[in-house]
Scaffold this active site. Sequence first.
Site, PDB file in Angstrom:
ATOM      1  N   GLU A  66      -2.783 -12.944 -17.327  1.00  0.00           N
ATOM      2  CA  GLU A  66      -2.421 -13.495 -16.022  1.00  0.00           C
ATOM      3  C   GLU A  66      -1.389 -14.582 -16.239  1.00  0.00           C
ATOM      4  OE1 GLU A  66      -5.527 -14.472 -13.230  1.00  0.00           O
ATOM      5  OE2 GLU A  66      -6.814 -12.854 -13.946  1.00  0.00           O
ATOM      6  N   THR A  93       1.003 -11.212 -12.235  1.00  0.00           N
ATOM      7  CA  THR A  93       1.649 -12.465 -11.830  1.00  0.00           C
ATOM      8  C   THR A  93       0.859 -13.155 -10.723  1.00  0.00           C
ATOM      9  OG1 THR A  93       3.029 -11.290 -10.240  1.00  0.00           O
ATOM     10  CG2 THR A  93       3.967 -11.646 -12.434  1.00  0.00           C
ATOM     11  N   HIS A 123      -7.501  -3.357  -8.810  1.00  0.00           N
ATOM     12  CA  HIS A 123      -6.480  -2.945  -9.770  1.00  0.00           C
ATOM     13  C   HIS A 123      -7.104  -2.765 -11.158  1.00  0.00           C
ATOM     14  CE1 HIS A 123      -2.355  -3.827  -7.844  1.00  0.00           C
ATOM     15  NE2 HIS A 123      -3.239  -3.669  -6.886  1.00  0.00           N
ATOM     16  N   ARG A 124      -7.969  -3.729 -11.550  1.00  0.00           N
ATOM     17  CA  ARG A 124      -8.584  -3.716 -12.861  1.00  0.00           C
ATOM     18  C   ARG A 124      -9.471  -2.470 -13.032  1.00  0.00           C
ATOM     19  NH1 ARG A 124      -9.278  -8.427 -16.450  1.00  0.00           N
ATOM     20  NH2 ARG A 124      -8.669  -9.912 -14.848  1.00  0.00           N
ATOM     21  N   SER A 131       1.830   0.472  -7.472  1.00  0.00           N
ATOM     22  CA  SER A 131       1.117   0.028  -8.686  1.00  0.00           C
ATOM     23  C   SER A 131       0.441   1.213  -9.368  1.00  0.00           C
ATOM     24  CB  SER A 131       0.059  -1.017  -8.328  1.00  0.00           C
ATOM     25  OG  SER A 131       0.673  -2.196  -7.857  1.00  0.00           O
ATOM     26  N   ARG A 175       0.801  -1.225   0.000  1.00  0.00           N
ATOM     27  CA  ARG A 175       0.000   0.000   0.000  1.00  0.00           C
ATOM     28  C   ARG A 175       0.835   1.278   0.000  1.00  0.00           C
ATOM     29  NH1 ARG A 175      -5.685  -1.279   0.198  1.00  0.00           N
ATOM     30  NH2 ARG A 175      -5.376  -3.281  -0.822  1.00  0.00           N
TER      31      ARG A 175
END
Lengths: 168, 168, 168
Positions: free
Chosen positions: A61, A34, A49-50, A15, A11
């Site tokens: 993936e 991954t 995330h998506r 990303s 966190r």
Amino acid sequence: MTVTLVLGGARSGKSRHAEALIARLPGPYVYVATGEARDTEMVDRIALHRSRRGMDWSTIEEPLELSDVVQRPEHAAQPMLIDCLTLWTSNLMFAERDIAAACATLEAALTRRQGDTVLVSNEVGLGIVPDNALTRRFRDEAGTVNQRIAAVADRVLFVVAGLPMTVK
Amino acid sequence: MTVTLVLGGARSGKSRHAEALIARLPGPYVYVATGEARDTEMVDRIALHRSRRGMDWSTIEEPLELSDVVQRPEHAAQPMLIDCLTLWTSNLMFAERDIAAACATLEAALTRRQGDTVLVSNEVGLGIVPDNALTRRFRDEAGTVNQRIAAVADRVLFVVAGLPMTVK
Amino acid sequence: MTVTLVLGGARSGKSRHAEALIARLPGPYVYVATGEARDTEMVDRIALHRSRRGMDWSTIEEPLELSDVVQRPEHAAQPMLIDCLTLWTSNLMFAERDIAAACATLEAALTRRQGDTVLVSNEVGLGIVPDNALTRRFRDEAGTVNQRIAAVADRVLFVVAGLPMTVK
């Protein structure tokens, strides 16, 4: 083409920062996850995330064969985000693969890409020494992978509280 | 007025550095402790922190309602040190409060202060993934709070071995 | 003479970087290992470290009396690498020594050296708070030692993925 390694803690916003770096380039983009959606917590994280990414992202993936994905001709010129190397290292360990060999193959594949690549990885070695030997081995492998990819990267960032510090 | 976030690990010297930043300004000063003196270890730590500060400090112990304290009219123009956000996050979690809402209210309150504010927070995400889900959730919440406050701060420092690195 | 402190996490490449700093100077060199070869894992690590160094290194294993080694007249003018302070702190704790006193003596001894000194230390405070009080105490002691040595050092580096960030 340039290779960027984005390091950070859990966190830390690493990303999100990596996605912002990629999104400055013209799309379409490739997102390589991954992580596998094994439990509900992981499913939630992948969905989160998506939801942050737009429509011109294709998602792959791939828990183990990262260099194969990196070398796919149809994605060779597209900006690629790989998230993350730490989970990949963990997957390789549990599959009893040769991590040093996999890392060498990935390094070679990265330098052959035409498009830019941004790789995300966790820094996991800044806490207390773990009690058990397996976790210590994982921590050592994850740190070694970070060092190797950092050595071939053009740019290395260390993200703290969502903000990047330039390491290289 | 400026808002400064001082991040660091345990015994990194972050609180001492934050106090030094505040002490450069004219007093009197306000010290807001989010920790409660629940056990002897914590009592010792609070006493140690207190002994480092001088006479022109007023101390407020507030585990939860941080935005109320930040908005108190009698302290509006005084330099304020808040130590620390990580304990505050932990307190909110155990009280089953809405952490995102509390964080949004704090952000708004910080930007309305007349005096300078220095907030201290722990970076807790750079070790091995914790075993249990509650600790993982805490680590995620703490990291998210750090990202949010860092985004509204004018300045963010990462303290290592007593020495500040400028992140923002 | 200059004193350099190289901080980093596990497998961050801090020892390798410290060795590279020393190797730029004319030898012969002194390597001071604070670790003892108690179990096979540690024996392997020490052997790995040893294999990275050349022939003009003399090695001293000293778990506790670091300031004595630092002051040895025969090594006074030679570049010295001390690896690492965290293990030394742990050794002092288990031997129930006065860590603050040992640290003060080391500080004084370092400033009297004629040759350059590079000290390696682990940052261990950036993960989740450990469960047990002894580990918390160790983490606090290790952090305090890092702060003290950083204060007397001419240069402090924080190594991430093999790459140094300048802290001081």
